[in-house]
Write a protein that holds these residues in place. Structure first.
Motif, PDB file in Angstrom:
ATOM      1  N   ALA A 173       0.836  -1.202   0.000  1.00 43.56           N
ATOM      2  CA  ALA A 173       0.000   0.000   0.000  1.00 43.56           C
ATOM      3  C   ALA A 173       0.870   1.251   0.000  1.00 43.56           C
ATOM      4  O   ALA A 173       0.583   2.236  -0.693  1.00 43.56           O
ATOM      5  CB  ALA A 173      -0.929  -0.009   1.208  1.00 43.56           C
ATOM      6  N   GLY A 174       1.952   1.211   0.784  1.00 43.72           N
ATOM      7  CA  GLY A 174       2.864   2.351   0.832  1.00 43.72           C
ATOM      8  C   GLY A 174       3.572   2.582  -0.478  1.00 43.72           C
ATOM      9  O   GLY A 174       3.754   3.731  -0.912  1.00 43.72           O
ATOM     10  N   VAL A 175       3.987   1.498  -1.146  1.00 43.58           N
ATOM     11  CA  VAL A 175       4.647   1.641  -2.450  1.00 43.58           C
ATOM     12  C   VAL A 175       3.705   2.332  -3.440  1.00 43.58           C
ATOM     13  O   VAL A 175       4.105   3.236  -4.176  1.00 43.58           O
ATOM     14  CB  VAL A 175       5.084   0.263  -2.990  1.00 43.58           C
ATOM     15  CG1 VAL A 175       5.501   0.366  -4.453  1.00 43.58           C
ATOM     16  CG2 VAL A 175       6.234  -0.291  -2.161  1.00 43.58           C
ATOM     17  N   MET A 176       2.446   1.909  -3.446  1.00 42.79           N
ATOM     18  CA  MET A 176       1.474   2.534  -4.343  1.00 42.79           C
ATOM     19  C   MET A 176       1.264   4.001  -3.992  1.00 42.79           C
ATOM     20  O   MET A 176       1.145   4.862  -4.874  1.00 42.79           O
ATOM     21  CB  MET A 176       0.144   1.782  -4.276  1.00 42.79           C
ATOM     22  CG  MET A 176       0.152   0.459  -4.995  1.00 42.79           C
ATOM     23  SD  MET A 176       0.411   0.691  -6.774  1.00 42.79           S
ATOM     24  CE  MET A 176       0.682  -1.005  -7.285  1.00 42.79           C
ATOM     25  N   MET A 177       1.250   4.305  -2.705  1.00 37.55           N
ATOM     26  CA  MET A 177       1.075   5.691  -2.291  1.00 37.55           C
ATOM     27  C   MET A 177       2.264   6.530  -2.721  1.00 37.55           C
ATOM     28  O   MET A 177       2.122   7.688  -3.134  1.00 37.55           O
ATOM     29  CB  MET A 177       0.892   5.758  -0.771  1.00 37.55           C
ATOM     30  CG  MET A 177       0.401   7.111  -0.266  1.00 37.55           C
ATOM     31  SD  MET A 177      -1.206   7.557  -0.941  1.00 37.55           S
ATOM     32  CE  MET A 177      -0.808   9.125  -1.710  1.00 37.55           C
ATOM     33  N   GLY A 178       3.459   5.943  -2.655  1.00 32.92           N
ATOM     34  CA  GLY A 178       4.640   6.651  -3.122  1.00 32.92           C
ATOM     35  C   GLY A 178       4.588   6.912  -4.616  1.00 32.92           C
ATOM     36  O   GLY A 178       4.986   7.987  -5.089  1.00 32.92           O
ATOM     37  N   LEU A 179       4.106   5.938  -5.382  1.00 29.83           N
ATOM     38  CA  LEU A 179       3.946   6.137  -6.823  1.00 29.83           C
ATOM     39  C   LEU A 179       2.942   7.248  -7.103  1.00 29.83           C
ATOM     40  O   LEU A 179       3.121   8.043  -8.035  1.00 29.83           O
ATOM     41  CB  LEU A 179       3.493   4.831  -7.487  1.00 29.83           C
ATOM     42  CG  LEU A 179       4.483   3.667  -7.451  1.00 29.83           C
ATOM     43  CD1 LEU A 179       3.868   2.426  -8.080  1.00 29.83           C
ATOM     44  CD2 LEU A 179       5.783   4.032  -8.166  1.00 29.83           C
ATOM     45  N   ALA A 180       1.879   7.301  -6.296  1.00 32.50           N
ATOM     46  CA  ALA A 180       0.898   8.379  -6.459  1.00 32.50           C
ATOM     47  C   ALA A 180       1.540   9.738  -6.212  1.00 32.50           C
ATOM     48  O   ALA A 180       1.325  10.696  -6.966  1.00 32.50           O
ATOM     49  CB  ALA A 180      -0.276   8.164  -5.503  1.00 32.50           C
ATOM     50  N   GLY A 181       2.348   9.817  -5.157  1.00 29.02           N
ATOM     51  CA  GLY A 181       3.030  11.066  -4.862  1.00 29.02           C
ATOM     52  C   GLY A 181       4.052  11.444  -5.911  1.00 29.02           C
ATOM     53  O   GLY A 181       4.372  12.623  -6.085  1.00 29.02           O
TER      54      GLY A 181
END
Length: 467
Positions: free
Chosen positions: A271-279
């Motif tokens: 979930a964090g990796v995806m959030m980082g990609l979003a950012g």
């Protein structure tokens, strides 16, 4: 099982007829496409000569007289109004018991979006700047340091020459993923702005499609709610207008963020990796990151996993591959849009304060307003467990449910009080709102605890009226 009808049942009116609602949504899209088909005008972009048979398509110059500004603007205003009314009617039909076939509504929305992709982008020239930033990279230049105007004012360029004001002198404010998308569109489109724009239009639609699919997934197990989710995302004429018709890249950051929320029960690091990609697409999506942190606040190990995953992806993308992108993206926080609430105050403050001080003061007010509105809404927004919540777990203890609800609260607060906001930014609120604003009542047999009359009783009334 009784077959779902597209007609309103006897005794009900056009105000909750799915046929009327979907018909108006279709009409709104056709009006938008018609304006684009007429070719370059006050609202339709000029893309220069075409080099292939790729879309977007429009009538050749001289086929019809160039439509006047008031005509095309009036048609588009009408399309937005008609689409909004149609959406309201279709959602009311769902509220009153209509259970649409989800794949049909979703396919209907996909067709509307694809039709919109077939004509040039409308009203906003942002897509031309996306193309320009990609062109700078293709020339071996850094779009975070060099502006398109710095090149085309000194030498001829077949792509940069078609860019429009006012952003020609502004370096890129987008994250590294968006820069790579812009470069890829230039690779596919070559030296032709028309073809580059098509690939950028397609790249704007695909993440919007994925985001819509994730929102529908959040409603799995509830066919009526899934239909509502499809209506408010992929088949939403207001989002088709804001995202697809303007070829805006807002969908990328929301897509990664929604995928991150979807993973919260399975893997906090993922979930964090995806959030980082979003950012790494747009920093404003950090609102979803805060919502995910709040969702894990009672699970410290998962919270650490979320933060580690986010730091890994964002750290690599910003720190290793595009170190200048983060500082460039932060520049966007100092802009004040013409239509925002802050514009008149900004004008007055700049008479007495330097521009940085004026934006600083307004920024503090903006952030305080975001938190205030989010808190006020939290007092009235009901809790609903997202599909898949384990049995016996209350909605306010499920991380996905908490994250979706908090994302809605923060998004609405930010959109209302931000110094710089535009219509396509609204996508960050539509996704979680599709789920969080479902209907029901505290007296509902399902125990949903919502703020509107119970959908069970409405569905019974719908079935009885049809019988």
């Amino acid at each position: 099982m009784m077959r779902t009808s597209w007609l309103p049942p006897a005794g009900l009116t056009w105000r909750n007829s799915p046929r009327v609602g979907l018909g108006l949504i279709l009409l709104a899209t056709l009006l938008t496409v018609a304006v684009g088909v007429l070719g370059p005008s006050a609202v339709t972009l000029t893309l220069g000569p075409r080099a292939s048979l790729l879309p977007p398509y429009y009538l050749p110059s001289g086929t019809v007289p160039t439509p006047g500004e008031w005509v095309v603007s009036g048609v588009l205003y009408g399309a937005v109004i008609i689409g909004g009314v149609g959406l309201s009617i279709a959602v009311r039909a769902v509220r009153d018991g209509w259970t649409p076939t989800v794949w049909r509504v979703f396919t209907f929305g996909v067709v509307l979006n694809v039709a919109t992709l077939m004509v040039p982008p409308l009203t906003s020239a942002d897509v031309l700047m996306y193309a320009a930033y990609g062109r700078l990279q293709a020339l071996g230049m850094n779009p975070y340091d060099i502006t398109p105007a710095a090149v085309f004012r000194s030498q001829f360029d077949p792509v940069l020459r078609w860019t429009e004001r006012p952003w020609q002198d502004t370096p890129s404010v987008y994250g590294p993923i968006m820069s790579w998308v812009q470069l890829l569109a230039n690779r596919f489109g070559g030296l032709n702005m028309h073809d580059i724009v098509f690939w950028l239009q397609l790249s704007a639609f695909i993440p919007f499609l994925v985001t819509s699919a994730v929102v529908v997934w959040l409603a799995h197990g509830d066919e009526q709610l899934k239909g509502r989710a499809a209506l408010l995302t992929i088949a939403n004429p207001l989002l088709i207008w804001a995202i697809t018709a303007g070829a805006h890249n807002e969908g990328w950051s929301v897509m990664f963020a929604m995928l991150g929320i979807m993973l919260m029960r399975k893997t906090s690091i993922g979930a964090g990796v995806m959030m980082g990609l979003a950012g790494a697409c747009k920093l404003s999506i950090g609102l979803y990151g805060l919502a995910m942190v709040w969702g894990y606040r009672r699970q410290p190990r998962k919270l650490v996993g979320l933060l580690v995953g986010t730091a890994l992806s964002m750290g690599l993308l910003y720190g290793l591959f595009a170190p200048g992108a983060l500082f460039a993206a932060l520049r966007n926080t100092s802009y004040v849009s013409v239509g925002s609430w802050a514009q008149p105050f900004y004008t007055v403050l700049t008479y007495f304060l330097p521009v940085p001080a004026a934006t600083g003061v307004l920024g503090v007010v903006s952030y305080a307003g975001t938190l205030t509105i989010a808190w006020m809404l939290s007092r009235v927004l009901p809790w609903h467990a997202v599909a898949g919540t384990p049995d016996g777990v209350a909605p306010d203890r499920d991380p996905i449910t908490i994250a979706v609800r908090t994302a809605l609260l923060l998004s609405v607060g930010w959109l209302t009080t931000s110094l710089y906001t535009l219509s396509w930014y609204d996508l960050i609120a539509w996704g979680p709102w599709c789920w969080s604003a479902r209907h029901g009542s505290t007296g509902c047999s399902s125990g949903a605890g919502c703020c509107c009359p119970c959908p069970t009783s409405r569905a019974a009334a719908w079935t009885t009226a049809r019988a």
